[in-house]
Design an enzyme around this catalytic site. Structure first.
Site, PDB file in Angstrom:
ATOM      1  N   GLU B  54      -3.998 -24.833 -32.534  1.00 52.64           N
ATOM      2  CA  GLU B  54      -2.676 -25.407 -32.266  1.00 52.64           C
ATOM      3  C   GLU B  54      -2.720 -26.403 -31.116  1.00 52.64           C
ATOM      4  OE1 GLU B  54      -3.264 -22.204 -32.750  1.00 52.64           O
ATOM      5  OE2 GLU B  54      -1.987 -21.527 -34.401  1.00 52.64           O
ATOM      6  N   PHE B 116       5.509  -7.614 -34.075  1.00 58.38           N
ATOM      7  CA  PHE B 116       4.215  -8.259 -34.242  1.00 58.38           C
ATOM      8  C   PHE B 116       4.355  -9.776 -34.071  1.00 58.38           C
ATOM      9  CE2 PHE B 116       0.925 -10.190 -37.032  1.00 58.38           C
ATOM     10  CZ  PHE B 116      -0.165  -9.847 -36.242  1.00 58.38           C
ATOM     11  N   GLN B 117       3.544 -10.320 -33.213  1.00 59.85           N
ATOM     12  CA  GLN B 117       3.532 -11.760 -32.907  1.00 59.85           C
ATOM     13  C   GLN B 117       4.863 -12.291 -32.399  1.00 59.85           C
ATOM     14  OE1 GLN B 117       1.556 -13.798 -36.222  1.00 59.85           O
ATOM     15  NE2 GLN B 117      -0.396 -13.447 -35.194  1.00 59.85           N
ATOM     16  N   LYS B 166      12.502 -16.238 -38.700  1.00 56.60           N
ATOM     17  CA  LYS B 166      12.069 -16.194 -40.089  1.00 56.60           C
ATOM     18  C   LYS B 166      13.243 -16.007 -41.059  1.00 56.60           C
ATOM     19  CE  LYS B 166       8.194 -14.474 -42.773  1.00 56.60           C
ATOM     20  NZ  LYS B 166       7.017 -13.605 -42.816  1.00 56.60           N
ATOM     21  N   MET B 479     -17.057 -34.848 -12.780  1.00 61.28           N
ATOM     22  CA  MET B 479     -16.084 -35.163 -11.732  1.00 61.28           C
ATOM     23  C   MET B 479     -16.051 -34.063 -10.677  1.00 61.28           C
ATOM     24  SD  MET B 479     -14.171 -37.383 -10.564  1.00 61.28           S
ATOM     25  CE  MET B 479     -13.386 -38.609 -11.615  1.00 61.28           C
TER      26      MET B 479
END
Ligand code: TPP
Ligand code: MG
Lengths: 167, 564
Positions: B54, B116-117, B166, B479
């Site tokens: 993502e 869940f999630q 959902k 760097m």
């Protein structure tokens, strides 16, 4: 460091208070007190926040809050630019009710707003210094509980949110 | 009667189509599955790019947005999908990139139950988004998306997140898309005040040594022509910030270079010599100003800026012109005197020579055996077209590529400026390329940063985007190593890398590759890469311990630029 009142006019949407307070948190500025209520305009909410900080910081905070999409307008004021009040409630055991207490209540322009079997509730409105002074005295009367609201404030300068919304 | 209602998931897609979105960069999962299902039927109207992470999706959307000037769209599932977007959200916020991020959320009945999630992504992203919202009812989907697009692209752009439960995706509702044209509490374009413009003109007209600093605000405001007209009339020297690069062609006679920690010598030094500093669409970032207490104290500052909160934030303005520079610049150009500043410009050119002999020639035409990053960029310049896009990651290669890339046209610079997000470049280059398949996209990346999002080679493969990946491999987190060398007694604490065989990796993704270790092969390899009409992976093994100069160490003043 000075005491400032930050006054915000907002839409009344979920999360608005969160977004506003995050701006203070990020800059490490502690919120001394906060109140939220409706305003004169329909659907416009107002949040009043009291902070102790520098003028530079409060200017930044006000500008950042104005960037929040649902904030309509923010202002900040020094104490002498607002008329403000706070309300304090004191819970005192019934056993402490005596002529001494009555005198104190009169002296401070406080009043008993509720009497229960075991306690009474005294109310006082005023500035923090005054409600705090009463608290100190009531400690001698075995005070059980104390609560004070954040300030509610109206600005002395005459510009209004209405003008802003209409232009 | 036939039911005209459609599922919320389909409303999501139809809304994106109504906003003329060309691409969705995304990754599916449980809570966003209804939307993915709806997408299946819309392949002819909107393209979906399946990234490999993502974070890749959001950086790709950023690259797309920066090149196209349109809103980038990305999509993820709830929980880990949504949290993987957070770095990109922060990046887009600080670099003012317009994004609409759509996340799936557990069903509204489960909110707050640690389902869940389930993560509170609205809470997570609140301080990092320009605006966000959770939608729990099907009828609120289209209005939320309309509002999101309006907010993301207007005023000072930024990322917006729309979290959709959902059940809202599954429920049936009417689709009737009404674009959002305004919000009463949001005034993205304050009207430019004539009085402020007049004051600014007065200050500029009486200046002996005026100096223009331009930033990304010019690009965002599409005010490149207006900037040029202002400069042409006034003859004022102009320098750019990292994200402002490209807003003015480097061929312009008054272009004097780049600002900031690793910018050019003259533009930094002379900041403390000018008498009027005209900042256009830039925000005086600390990487530009160095120590603020010793920054341009002698100068009157004129600040043209759209975001009121930027005015007086870091540098106090004598005159602030609030508003879009697309509007304010022409007003100002009309009021300022025709002028030229040859003597003053010469001061820049003199210092420029100093930088050339002390730094630039060693970087671009090295005599030592090891390859420099600078000479790689020199060859890229030789073979690139004027409108080629440079996408860079974060580190030494970023600063070197920025310093030496010849910016000729606008929207040619895509980099993570404000956040400095390693791993940004590979997915951003993909998005940049998809925004315009006719332009060359060169992704210059370090051996550290590429490994943060290297999986996106898979997305490049699957989309066959002709991105040119140039890996400048110094086998170091260069760097950080440079800072360790200069400020921590060369104590190289955990900055050296044992690297994989990058060529094998690129080959595994079916890319055409080449690896250069010798100077004599460099020119041909770069040439071959630039004319190749598919994805290409070029690894150049460069000197391990080269440093980027000039440098203004943290806390120093712009005058304390070090040339070595
Ligand atoms: C996500 C992230 N983690 C850490 C850093 C700190 N950091 C800045 S530059 C750098 C080194 C980058 O190394 P490399 O990608 O090899 O580029 P080089 O400097 O060698 O060109 C690091 C670790 C960062 N900017 N971003
Ligand atoms: Mg490296």
């Amino acid at each position: 460091m000075n005491r400032y009142t930050v006054s915000l006019f907002t839409e009344n949407f979920i999360g608005i208070l969160n977004r506003v307070t995050l701006i203070f948190t990020r800059r490490g500025v502690n919120i001394d007190a906060l109140t939220a209520s409706e305003s004169k305009e329909d659907g416009v909410h107002r949040i009043t926040i009291e902070v102790t900080t520098t003028e530079e910081q409060v200017i930044q905070i006000v500008k950042q809050t104005e960037k929040i999409i649902d904030v309509i307008k923010s202002f900040y004021y020094k104490d002498d630019e607002v008329v403000y009040q706070e309300i304090a409630l004191y819970k005192i055991p019934i056993s402490s009710l005596d002529p001494g207490l009555e005198k104190v209540i009169r002296q401070y322009n406080a009043r008993i707003i509720s009497a229960e079997k075991e306690f009474v509730v005294i109310e006082m409105t005023g500035h923090k210094e005054d409600t705090k002074a009463l608290l100190e005295i009531l400690k001698d009367f075995n005070i059980l509980e104390f609560a004070r609201s954040g300030r509610v404030a109206v600005a002395k300068p005459m510009g209004t949110i209405e003008q802003y919304l209409n232009n | 009667m036939k039911d005209s209602r459609i599922r919320g998931a389909e409303i999501v897609i139809k809304s994106l189509v109504a906003e003329n979105s060309e691409y969705i960069f995304g990754y599916p999962g449980g809570a966003i599955m209804p939307v993915y299902d709806a997408l299946y039927d819309y392949a002819d109207q909107i393209k979906h790019v399946l990234t490999r992470h993502e974070q890749g999706a959001i950086h790709a959307a950023q690259g797309y947005a920066r090149v196209s000037g349109k809103v980038g769209v990305c999509m993820a599932t709830s929980g880990p999908g949504a949290t993987n977007l957070i770095t990109g959200i922060a990046d887009a916020m600080i670099d003012s990139t317009p994004l609409v991020c759509i996340t799936g959320q557990v069903a509204s009945a489960l909110l707050g139950t640690d389902a869940f999630q389930e993560t509170d992504v609205v809470g997570f992203s609140m301080p990092g988004t320009k605006w966000n919202i959770q939608v729990r009812r099907v009828e609120d989907i289209a209005p939320a998306i309309a509002k999101g697009f309006h907010i993301a692209r207007s005023g000072r752009p930024g990322p917006v997140l729309i979290d959709i439960t959902k059940d809202a995706q599954n429920d049936l509702g009417e689709f009737n898309y009404v674009p959002c044209l305004g919000i009463r509490s949001y005034r993205p374009y304050p009207k430019v005040k004539e009085t402020q413009v007049a004051q600014a003109a007065e200050v500029i007209n009486s200046a002996k040594k005026p100096y223009v600093l331009y930033g990304q605000g010019v690009v965002i405001g599409k005010a490149e022509e207006e900037l040029k007209a202002f400069l042409d009339k006034t003859g004022i020297p102009a320098a750019c910030t990292l994200l402002g690069s490209g807003a003015l062609s480097e061929d312009h006679p008054q272009y004097v270079g780049k600002l900031g920690m690793h910018g050019n010598y003259a533009p930094n030094m002379l900041t403390n010599q000018c008498d009027v500093l005209i900042a256009i669409g830039m925000r005086f970032d600390d990487r530009v100003t160095g120590d603020l207490k010793r920054y341009a104290k002698q100068a009157k500052v004129v600040h043209l800026e759209l975001d009121n909160a930027e005015i007086d934030k870091n540098v106090k303005a004598e005159v602030a012109v609030l508003g879009d520079c697309k509007e304010s610049l022409p007003m100002l150009t009309e009021k300022v005197n025709q002028n030229s500043h040859e003597e003053w410009l010469k001061e820049f050119r003199t210092l420029e020579e100093k930088e050339k002999s002390a730094v630039v020639s060693l970087d671009l035409l090295p005599t030592k055996s090891g390859l420099t990053m600078g000479e790689v960029i020199r060859y890229i310049n030789d073979y690139k077209k004027d409108d080629a896009i440079l996408v860079t990651d974060v580190g030494q290669h970023q600063m070197i590529a920025w310093r030496y890339f010849k910016y000729k046209t606008t929207r040619t610079q895509v980099t993570s400026g404000g956040l400095g997000t390693m791993g940004f470049s590979l997915p951003a280059a993909l998005g940049a390329q998809l925004a315009d398949l006719n332009r060359q996209v060169v992704c210059v990346v370090g051996d550290g940063g590429i490994q943060m999002t290297i999986q996106e080679l898979g997305t490049i493969m699957q989309t066959q985007s002709p991105v040119k990946v140039v890996l400048l491999n110094n086998n170091f987190l260069g760097m950080v190593r440079q800072w360790q060398q200069l400020f921590f007694d060369k104590r190289y604490s955990f900055t050296e890398l044992d690297n994989p065989d990058f060529i094998k990796i690129a080959e595994a993704y079916n890319m055409k590759t080449s690896k250069v270790t010798e100077r004599e092969d460099l020119s041909d390899s770069v040439a071959e890469m630039m004319i190749h009409d598919g994805p290409y992976f070029l690894e150049v093994v460069v000197e391990k311990e080269d440093n980027v100069f000039p440098m203004i160490p943290t806390g120093c003043s712009v005058e304390e630029v070090r040339l070595s």
